[in-house]
Enzyme design. Structure first.
Site, mmCIF file in Angstrom:
data_model
loop_
_atom_site.group_PDB
_atom_site.id
_atom_site.type_symbol
_atom_site.label_atom_id
_atom_site.label_comp_id
_atom_site.label_asym_id
_atom_site.label_seq_id
_atom_site.Cartn_x
_atom_site.Cartn_y
_atom_site.Cartn_z
ATOM 1 N N ASN A 1 -6.912 -9.749 -6.233
ATOM 2 C CA ASN A 1 -6.706 -10.484 -5.022
ATOM 3 C C ASN A 1 -8.291 -11.365 -4.517
ATOM 4 O OD1 ASN A 1 -7.569 -7.011 -4.758
ATOM 5 N ND2 ASN A 1 -8.201 -7.576 -2.857
ATOM 6 N N GLN B 1 -0.100 -10.078 -5.399
ATOM 7 C CA GLN B 1 -0.839 -11.876 -5.983
ATOM 8 C C GLN B 1 0.378 -12.868 -6.598
ATOM 9 O OE1 GLN B 1 -3.483 -13.112 -3.400
ATOM 10 N NE2 GLN B 1 -3.495 -10.732 -2.685
ATOM 11 N N SER C 1 4.217 -7.228 -0.807
ATOM 12 C CA SER C 1 4.112 -7.263 0.803
ATOM 13 C C SER C 1 4.285 -8.726 0.871
ATOM 14 C CB SER C 1 2.653 -7.077 0.861
ATOM 15 O OG SER C 1 2.235 -5.757 0.912
ATOM 16 N N THR D 1 0.695 -1.313 -0.396
ATOM 17 C CA THR D 1 0.117 -0.346 -0.282
ATOM 18 C C THR D 1 0.754 1.208 0.243
ATOM 19 O OG1 THR D 1 -1.741 -0.999 0.650
ATOM 20 C CG2 THR D 1 -1.549 1.383 1.260
ATOM 21 N N HIS E 1 3.767 -10.328 3.619
ATOM 22 C CA HIS E 1 2.723 -11.207 4.255
ATOM 23 C C HIS E 1 2.149 -11.913 3.186
ATOM 24 C CE1 HIS E 1 -0.976 -9.058 4.534
ATOM 25 N NE2 HIS E 1 0.027 -8.280 4.008
ATOM 26 N N CYS F 1 -8.958 -6.214 2.954
ATOM 27 C CA CYS F 1 -9.380 -4.811 3.416
ATOM 28 C C CYS F 1 -10.667 -4.283 3.359
ATOM 29 C CB CYS F 1 -8.219 -3.700 2.175
ATOM 30 S SG CYS F 1 -6.668 -5.166 1.743
#
Length: 365
Positions: free
Chosen positions: A145, A173, A190, A73, A192, A311
């Site tokens: 996603n 993704q 990202s 983000t 995670h 989200c």
């Protein structure tokens, strides 16, 4: 419990956990140094950060630069707000892109959201019609996603290049799940989402690309693009997760393909949302007309799955992605998303499917 929400986050890899523990550093250790300090402990921490940077970059196109961020983000915001010219993106993009519209407009730049095809892929013809010499940036996902659809990145990049625009790829993704080969200017990821820790991500900047303007000031770290003290523990965890993914990428892709076939058979009779062909097979977004998803999730509380993106959970609104591919509000609200990957077993899929299908039958469907 059975975890089938890999698009929201992934289990931390044991190798990543071990790498992080070393750099959390108690008072009796020599591994708690600030990586920006010039002394020995600082240099040790800095070396760990740079090792992680190399490992993360190994899964990205060669020659670029990896800038650590708090997540994708932040990386996306850096590029959207820090790259001159108008912005074009697509209706199925993540909120990290779409919610930048106001910030971009406040800078006096146009922010255009284009439609997607009925199967969820970016509409390249719409891009060709909308792009102008004033367009500075095209933002596009590699893999969606919510529905797992893979966008035609090469066509999007070619169209942008013809008009001199730069390209930002949201590869959250895709990274560490499939090869990321897009000839983009910027790639956001990202940790995670690939079995690394939460709270860290990265922005990849292509070798011929101009760095975006910094959003965070106050020390000049990360090539003056993202000031602030880096966490060696988070970087090390990210790097370890990337290394494990690189070493086992082909095996993981084969495993996910097998799980997909099992899941498709187990959920026969459900409608698939999004392209049947151009998609990542670790994401199964399906629907049953008339399904009460809230009741289903309550009845199957030991199965961790999603009714949309994490989200947007709790908003009560139908998925903007499902609406963009032409589903009605009722169809969108009768859809569920199952995500699986490295640590998912065939038994997990079969057991979860039996529980979900039984709960659906109880609803008279």
């Amino acid at each position: 419990m059975i975890y089938l929400d890999y698009q929201a986050t992934t289990p931390l890899a044991p190798e990543a956990r071990e790498a992080m523990l070393r750099w959390l550093g108690g008072p009796d250790s020599d591994t708690f140094g600030n990586p920006h300090s010039p002394h020995r402990m600082g240099r040790m921490a800095a070396a760990a950060v740079e090792t992680a940077r190399e490992r993360v970059g190994a899964l990205l196109p060669p020659g670029g630069k990896v800038i650590f961020t708090s997540g994708a983000t932040e990386a996306i915001n850096m590029v959207l707000q820090g790259t001159p010219g108008d912005v074009i993106t697509f209706a199925t993009e993540h909120a990290a892109v779409l919610d930048c519209a106001r910030a971009v407009a406040a800078q006096g730049r146009r922010f255009t959201v284009l439609p997607v095809m009925p199967d969820g892929r970016a509409d390249v013809d719409a891009l060709k019609a909308a792009i102008t010499s004033q367009t500075g940036l095209v933002a596009v996902m590699a893999i969606n996603n919510e529905i797992g659809v893979r966008n035609p990145l090469s066509q999007v990049v070619a169209c942008a290049r013809q008009m001199g625009a730069r390209v930002l790829v949201d590869a959250v993704q895709a990274y560490a799940r499939v090869p990321v080969e897009a000839a983009a200017d910027y790639i956001a990821i990202s940790a995670h989402k690939c079995h690394g820790p939460k709270g860290i991500g990265a922005l990849w900047i292509g070798p011929d690309s101009r760095p975006p303007l910094a959003l965070v000031h106050g020390g000049g770290q990360e090539a003056s693009l993202r000031s602030g003290t880096l966490s060696p523990a988070l970087c090390a965890g990210f790097g370890a997760a990337a290394q494990v993914a690189e070493e086992g990428l082909a095996e993981q892709m084969f495993h996910v393909e097998h799980l997909w076939n099992v899941a498709r058979a187990a959920f026969a009779g459900w409608e698939l949302n999004g392209s049947v062909i151009d998609r990542w097979h670790g994401n199964l977004n399906i629907r049953r007309d008339g399904l009460d998803v809230g009741r289903l999730m309550s009845d199957c509380r030991n199965v961790m799955f999603s009714a949309g993106s994490a989200c947007a959970s709790g908003s009560g609104r139908p998925s903007h992605v499902l609406k963009a591919i032409g589903l009605t509000d009722l169809e969108a609200k009768s859809s569920i998303r199952l995500g699986f990957g490295r640590y998912t077993s065939v038994a997990d899929i079969e057991t979860a499917a039996a529980m979900i299908n039984a709960a659906v039958k109880e609803q008279g469907l």
